[in-house]
Write an enzyme that holds these catalytic residues in place. Structure first.
Site, PDB file in Angstrom:
ATOM      1  NE  ARG A   1     -16.676 -36.214  69.450  1.00 37.18           N
ATOM      2  CZ  ARG A   1     -15.426 -35.858  69.285  1.00 37.18           C
ATOM      3  NH1 ARG A   1     -14.457 -36.750  69.473  1.00 37.18           N
ATOM      4  NH2 ARG A   1     -15.108 -34.639  68.918  1.00 37.18           N
TER       5      ARG A   1
ATOM      6  CG  ASP B   1     -21.687 -35.673  71.180  1.00 37.85           C
ATOM      7  OD1 ASP B   1     -21.244 -34.525  71.307  1.00 37.85           O
ATOM      8  OD2 ASP B   1     -21.960 -36.181  70.074  1.00 37.85           O
ATOM      9  CB  THR B   2     -23.263 -39.655  75.402  1.00 34.40           C
ATOM     10  OG1 THR B   2     -22.284 -40.587  74.872  1.00 34.40           O
ATOM     11  CG2 THR B   2     -24.109 -39.106  74.270  1.00 34.40           C
TER      12      THR B   2
ATOM     13  CD  GLU C   1     -14.102 -46.864  69.696  1.00 31.74           C
ATOM     14  OE1 GLU C   1     -13.327 -46.662  70.646  1.00 31.74           O
ATOM     15  OE2 GLU C   1     -15.321 -46.583  69.746  1.00 31.74           O
TER      16      GLU C   1
END
Length: 259
Positions: free
Chosen positions: A22, A25-26, A88
């Site tokens: 994501r 987020d990261t 995914e």
């Protein structure tokens, strides 16, 4: 969403690893650091940053997942918010079921049980998805994929006694070992069988000494040597440019190359 070590200024090289994460987020923290650690051990990863995002993941991204040997899934607090990430994930899990494919979950700033059981932020995300008639039919498939992927052996990054740098370096080392085993497994199988054959041929030669029997044994030993050389070269993880240089030199001087 996937990341890559491939620059837009260079021709794309075949990737080994697909990283699903994501971005919000990261993307600029953990995943970026992980990608850097993978680059340092010469592991090529895939990027989709230039793809136009929509309701469905594009064919190019599906193909990138299929062509990888290993997928890393960085589960974070808001991974399940993204329909793109969940699609995914479904494709990655499908590859894990249908072919020799390595899946490594990484849990970043999230309890692994929250992912497996869809609790906390994951429960909130699915409450929204279930209220969306456009994706409601996918929810069960997404949940099943989460459970399956989260149950693979992976990495829990919530250890407060280790720095993020230490964690990504350990993950990169682990992925390198997994990829190296996968990259030479076909050769290891051939070598093991030929070594058995060589032992039988030598026993046969000892019982019936002849030029032909010796020649057969010698040919098998030579082939084993060639395969072991190829195995060593694969583990060196040479760049395409280095391999091309080696092949050109072999062509120029007429010397024998086993690969």
């Amino acid at each position: 969403m996937a990341r890559s070590s491939t620059s837009s200024n260079n021709p794309p090289q075949k990737h080994e690893v697909f990283v699903s994460f994501r971005s919000e987020d990261t993307g600029k923290t953990f995943t970026s650091h992980l990608n850097g650690a993978l680059e340092r051990v010469y592991i090529k990863t895939y990027v989709d940053s230039n793809l136009v995002r929509g309701d469905e993941i594009p064919t190019a991204l599906v193909r990138a997942i299929e062509e990888a040997k290993l997928s890393v899934i960085v589960f974070s607090k808001h991974y399940a918010d993204s329909k793109w990430c969940l699609d995914e994930l479904v494709k990655i899990v499908e590859c894990g079921r249908t072919k020799r494919y390595i899946i490594v979950p990484v849990f970043y700033d999230i309890d692994p049980s929250d992912v497996r059981n869809q609790r906390g932020s994951y429960a909130e995300a699915f409450a929204i998805h279930e209220g969306n008639p456009e994706v409601k039919m996918k929810v069960r498939e997404w949940k099943n994929a989460l459970v399956e992927a989260a149950n693979y052996s992976g990495w829990d990054c919530n250890d407060v006694n280790r720095t993020e740098l230490e964690i990504v370096e350990e993950i990169a080392k682990d992925l390198l070992e997994k990829l190296d085993r996968a990259n030479v497994s076909d050769l290891d199988s051939q070598i093991a069988k030929l070594e058995q054959l060589a032992r039988l041929q030598f026993q046969f030669y000892q019982s019936i000494i002849s030029v032909e029997n010796l020649r057969n044994h010698s040919a098998t030993v030579q082939r084993i040597t060639e395969l072991k050389m190829e195995r060593s070269v694969r583990l060196l993880r040479l760049t395409p440019e280095m391999l091309s240089y080696m092949n050109n030199n072999n062509d120029d001087d007429g010397s024998f190359s086993p690969f």
